[in-house]
Motif scaffolding. Sequence first.
Motif, PDB file in Angstrom:
ATOM      1  N   THR A 186       0.785  -1.303  -0.102  1.00 52.09           N
ATOM      2  CA  THR A 186       0.075  -0.093   0.002  1.00 52.09           C
ATOM      3  C   THR A 186       0.784   1.137  -0.219  1.00 52.09           C
ATOM      4  OG1 THR A 186      -0.115   0.082   2.395  1.00 52.09           O
ATOM      5  CG2 THR A 186      -1.961  -1.273   1.282  1.00 52.09           C
ATOM      6  N   GLY A 187       2.233   1.002   0.262  1.00 50.35           N
ATOM      7  CA  GLY A 187       2.971   2.350   0.410  1.00 50.35           C
ATOM      8  C   GLY A 187       2.954   2.921   1.579  1.00 50.35           C
ATOM      9  N   ARG A 188       2.327   2.327   2.621  1.00 52.88           N
ATOM     10  CA  ARG A 188       1.933   2.867   4.073  1.00 52.88           C
ATOM     11  C   ARG A 188       3.183   2.596   4.828  1.00 52.88           C
ATOM     12  NH1 ARG A 188      -2.777   5.534   5.046  1.00 52.88           N
ATOM     13  NH2 ARG A 188      -4.366   5.590   3.362  1.00 52.88           N
ATOM     14  N   VAL A 189       4.044   1.579   4.637  1.00 57.51           N
ATOM     15  CA  VAL A 189       5.306   1.129   5.401  1.00 57.51           C
ATOM     16  C   VAL A 189       6.186   1.900   4.990  1.00 57.51           C
ATOM     17  CG1 VAL A 189       6.240  -0.647   6.428  1.00 57.51           C
ATOM     18  CG2 VAL A 189       3.904  -1.119   5.801  1.00 57.51           C
ATOM     19  N   HIS A 190       7.048   2.697   5.967  1.00 58.31           N
ATOM     20  CA  HIS A 190       8.216   3.414   5.590  1.00 58.31           C
ATOM     21  C   HIS A 190       9.311   2.799   6.651  1.00 58.31           C
ATOM     22  CE1 HIS A 190       5.707   6.331   3.753  1.00 58.31           C
ATOM     23  NE2 HIS A 190       4.700   5.997   4.696  1.00 58.31           N
ATOM     24  N   ALA A 191      10.496   2.815   5.988  1.00 62.54           N
ATOM     25  CA  ALA A 191      11.653   2.296   6.577  1.00 62.54           C
ATOM     26  C   ALA A 191      12.703   3.511   6.865  1.00 62.54           C
ATOM     27  CB  ALA A 191      12.378   1.434   5.816  1.00 62.54           C
ATOM     28  N   VAL A 192      13.054   3.794   8.107  1.00 66.78           N
ATOM     29  CA  VAL A 192      14.027   4.931   8.317  1.00 66.78           C
ATOM     30  C   VAL A 192      15.367   4.157   8.967  1.00 66.78           C
ATOM     31  CG1 VAL A 192      14.731   6.629  10.075  1.00 66.78           C
ATOM     32  CG2 VAL A 192      12.287   6.551   9.068  1.00 66.78           C
ATOM     33  N   ILE A 248       7.884   2.848  10.211  1.00 67.48           N
ATOM     34  CA  ILE A 248       6.481   3.638  10.440  1.00 67.48           C
ATOM     35  C   ILE A 248       5.481   3.140   9.692  1.00 67.48           C
ATOM     36  CG2 ILE A 248       5.625   5.773  10.475  1.00 67.48           C
ATOM     37  CD1 ILE A 248       8.621   7.112  10.550  1.00 67.48           C
ATOM     38  N   VAL A 249       4.371   2.711  10.402  1.00 71.75           N
ATOM     39  CA  VAL A 249       3.178   2.151   9.381  1.00 71.75           C
ATOM     40  C   VAL A 249       2.187   3.425   9.630  1.00 71.75           C
ATOM     41  CG1 VAL A 249       1.410   0.303   9.397  1.00 71.75           C
ATOM     42  CG2 VAL A 249       3.758   0.013  10.064  1.00 71.75           C
ATOM     43  N   ASP A 250       1.798   3.897   8.525  1.00 72.27           N
ATOM     44  CA  ASP A 250       0.909   4.849   8.603  1.00 72.27           C
ATOM     45  C   ASP A 250      -0.790   4.223   8.133  1.00 72.27           C
ATOM     46  OD1 ASP A 250      -1.076   6.951   8.050  1.00 72.27           O
ATOM     47  OD2 ASP A 250       0.121   7.662   6.236  1.00 72.27           O
ATOM     48  N   CYS A 251      -1.400   4.151   9.285  1.00 70.45           N
ATOM     49  CA  CYS A 251      -2.874   3.801   8.853  1.00 70.45           C
ATOM     50  C   CYS A 251      -3.999   4.478   8.538  1.00 70.45           C
ATOM     51  CB  CYS A 251      -3.197   2.871  10.293  1.00 70.45           C
ATOM     52  SG  CYS A 251      -2.107   1.901  11.093  1.00 70.45           S
ATOM     53  N   GLY A 252      -3.375   5.492   8.213  1.00 72.77           N
ATOM     54  CA  GLY A 252      -4.336   6.509   7.812  1.00 72.77           C
ATOM     55  C   GLY A 252      -5.140   7.230   8.918  1.00 72.77           C
ATOM     56  N   SER A 253      -5.781   8.341   8.655  1.00 71.73           N
ATOM     57  CA  SER A 253      -6.881   9.064   9.822  1.00 71.73           C
ATOM     58  C   SER A 253      -5.875   9.322  10.722  1.00 71.73           C
ATOM     59  CB  SER A 253      -8.008   8.217  10.271  1.00 71.73           C
ATOM     60  OG  SER A 253      -8.822   7.848   9.145  1.00 71.73           O
ATOM     61  N   GLY A 254      -4.531   9.737  10.548  1.00 71.37           N
ATOM     62  CA  GLY A 254      -3.547  10.141  11.655  1.00 71.37           C
ATOM     63  C   GLY A 254      -3.242   9.401  12.760  1.00 71.37           C
ATOM     64  N   GLU A 255      -3.309   7.984  12.263  1.00 67.40           N
ATOM     65  CA  GLU A 255      -2.964   6.846  13.276  1.00 67.40           C
ATOM     66  C   GLU A 255      -1.750   6.355  12.568  1.00 67.40           C
ATOM     67  OE1 GLU A 255      -4.665   2.946  15.243  1.00 67.40           O
ATOM     68  OE2 GLU A 255      -5.707   3.590  13.407  1.00 67.40           O
ATOM     69  N   TYR A 257       1.786   3.629  13.714  1.00 65.83           N
ATOM     70  CA  TYR A 257       2.730   2.785  14.770  1.00 65.83           C
ATOM     71  C   TYR A 257       4.089   2.767  14.326  1.00 65.83           C
ATOM     72  CZ  TYR A 257      -1.828   0.787  16.170  1.00 65.83           C
ATOM     73  OH  TYR A 257      -3.253   0.608  16.495  1.00 65.83           O
ATOM     74  N   VAL A 258       4.942   2.923  15.200  1.00 67.08           N
ATOM     75  CA  VAL A 258       6.415   2.815  15.112  1.00 67.08           C
ATOM     76  C   VAL A 258       7.099   1.914  15.933  1.00 67.08           C
ATOM     77  CG1 VAL A 258       8.197   4.489  15.102  1.00 67.08           C
ATOM     78  CG2 VAL A 258       6.193   5.371  14.809  1.00 67.08           C
ATOM     79  N   SER A 259       8.043   1.347  15.606  1.00 63.67           N
ATOM     80  CA  SER A 259       8.955   0.359  16.275  1.00 63.67           C
ATOM     81  C   SER A 259      10.332   0.554  15.830  1.00 63.67           C
ATOM     82  CB  SER A 259       8.536  -0.965  16.313  1.00 63.67           C
ATOM     83  OG  SER A 259       9.459  -1.792  17.100  1.00 63.67           O
ATOM     84  N   GLY A 260      11.269   0.702  16.785  1.00 66.09           N
ATOM     85  CA  GLY A 260      12.691   0.966  16.323  1.00 66.09           C
ATOM     86  C   GLY A 260      13.743   1.245  17.344  1.00 66.09           C
ATOM     87  N   VAL A 261      14.869   1.548  16.959  1.00 66.93           N
ATOM     88  CA  VAL A 261      16.000   1.791  17.811  1.00 66.93           C
ATOM     89  C   VAL A 261      16.789   3.102  17.517  1.00 66.93           C
ATOM     90  CG1 VAL A 261      18.254   0.740  18.369  1.00 66.93           C
ATOM     91  CG2 VAL A 261      16.278  -0.784  17.912  1.00 66.93           C
ATOM     92  N   PRO A 324      14.477   0.413  22.001  1.00 65.77           N
ATOM     93  CA  PRO A 324      14.288  -0.948  21.726  1.00 65.77           C
ATOM     94  C   PRO A 324      13.348  -1.828  22.500  1.00 65.77           C
ATOM     95  CG  PRO A 324      16.568  -0.456  22.073  1.00 65.77           C
ATOM     96  CD  PRO A 324      16.020   0.647  22.543  1.00 65.77           C
ATOM     97  N   GLY A 325      12.611  -2.474  21.838  1.00 65.29           N
ATOM     98  CA  GLY A 325      11.541  -3.362  22.478  1.00 65.29           C
ATOM     99  C   GLY A 325      10.014  -2.497  22.434  1.00 65.29           C
ATOM    100  N   GLN A 326      10.099  -1.137  22.274  1.00 64.35           N
ATOM    101  CA  GLN A 326       8.907  -1.001  22.193  1.00 64.35           C
ATOM    102  C   GLN A 326       7.950  -0.675  20.778  1.00 64.35           C
ATOM    103  OE1 GLN A 326       9.860   3.286  23.415  1.00 64.35           O
ATOM    104  NE2 GLN A 326       9.809   2.714  25.678  1.00 64.35           N
ATOM    105  N   VAL A 327       7.010  -0.534  20.974  1.00 68.66           N
ATOM    106  CA  VAL A 327       5.912  -0.244  19.923  1.00 68.66           C
ATOM    107  C   VAL A 327       5.070   0.790  20.438  1.00 68.66           C
ATOM    108  CG1 VAL A 327       4.237  -0.968  18.278  1.00 68.66           C
ATOM    109  CG2 VAL A 327       5.899  -2.819  18.919  1.00 68.66           C
ATOM    110  N   ILE A 328       5.039   2.060  19.567  1.00 67.06           N
ATOM    111  CA  ILE A 328       4.276   3.380  19.870  1.00 67.06           C
ATOM    112  C   ILE A 328       3.371   3.547  19.022  1.00 67.06           C
ATOM    113  CG2 ILE A 328       4.324   5.572  20.132  1.00 67.06           C
ATOM    114  CD1 ILE A 328       7.263   5.188  21.134  1.00 67.06           C
ATOM    115  N   ARG A 329       1.987   3.617  19.490  1.00 66.84           N
ATOM    116  CA  ARG A 329       0.920   4.230  18.698  1.00 66.84           C
ATOM    117  C   ARG A 329       0.685   5.383  18.992  1.00 66.84           C
ATOM    118  NH1 ARG A 329      -4.937   4.230  19.891  1.00 66.84           N
ATOM    119  NH2 ARG A 329      -6.159   4.109  17.970  1.00 66.84           N
TER     120      ARG A 329
END
Length: 340
Positions: A186-192, A248-255, A257-261, A324-329
Amino acid sequence: MTELPGESMEHPTWKLLFGRHANEAFTAWKHACYIQEMVEEGKKRFDIPYIMNVSIEVNEYEEPALCYISGGPVARMLDIWKRTATGVTLFGPDIYLPAERDYRKACELYAREDNPLFIPESLNGGIGPAMNMLIAAADYDAVGICCFGAESGIWEGKLLPEAEHTAASMRILSSLAPLLVKYRGTGRVHAVTQAEFSSWQYVKTPDYHITARFLSVDPKPQHYFGSRVNVSAPENADLLTARGRCLIVDCGSGEFYVSGVGVCLSFIRRPEITDGIPYAHLTSALASQLNFLSIEEGHFEGDKWVCEYKRNGDEANYQLYVHPGQVIRVVLNRDINWDE
């Protein structure tokens, strides 16, 4: 292609059709015929998907029998294999390439509409593979990524230092797996990923500017606001030295989810095209920290999000740290009325 003496397209030869690649093409076809016979027999007992590892050709000057094994389903021969070994569900490249440039080339060759990218083998240690696997998931819609010899990254029950990088990235992929499946393609998943000499990376979405800052080169961007972990404490020093990366996952409507280091993120609401004073709005608190409706830490149980902690106060101001180990919404306010 120029016809050789005694050859014609009415009765083409391998040499006429494939030129100097004729020997490789014939070998690939013959191997594919044999593999197809094996798959057909296998399906009589086990009607399951069949996946074939590929020793890829992305290696030096890419000549068969010199730089790679001739006759396999390398990218140049993949169409022959696809038409002949039709029982093989997909062909997965073994990518032992730490350099992002080479890794991307391999992904581009095998991520096809008729061949979803599955990486059955890759390096299990080092920062290069740790960064690249996130790129494969986000930019090439990989359906699976594996490290070869995972057990060799463990000694006496503990991860070896060189394996900690890939383990952290594997946790990122695992923690967001339901969303990676849902939003694949969908193009909504972004890698940093923190490239050499880089202190930040920018991600543009339809409604927001997202800037990821890398803590190893910018350890105190906003006086640690946005983190509920004391990154100044000696026991947390590694949080500021890790090579920055996240999904970074963009779910739309301003939502989101992020997980990273090793990163912290800022979300800025993009002005509307009709905005008469965009500079004022971009620099206002309403476009940045007051834009947050909620910031949660949690995990997925299947497809269900489970909130473990709600950030408040300074934990939700300025950049948002992702440890590390966190998922943030993150839920942002899409209903900002600039005219009020």
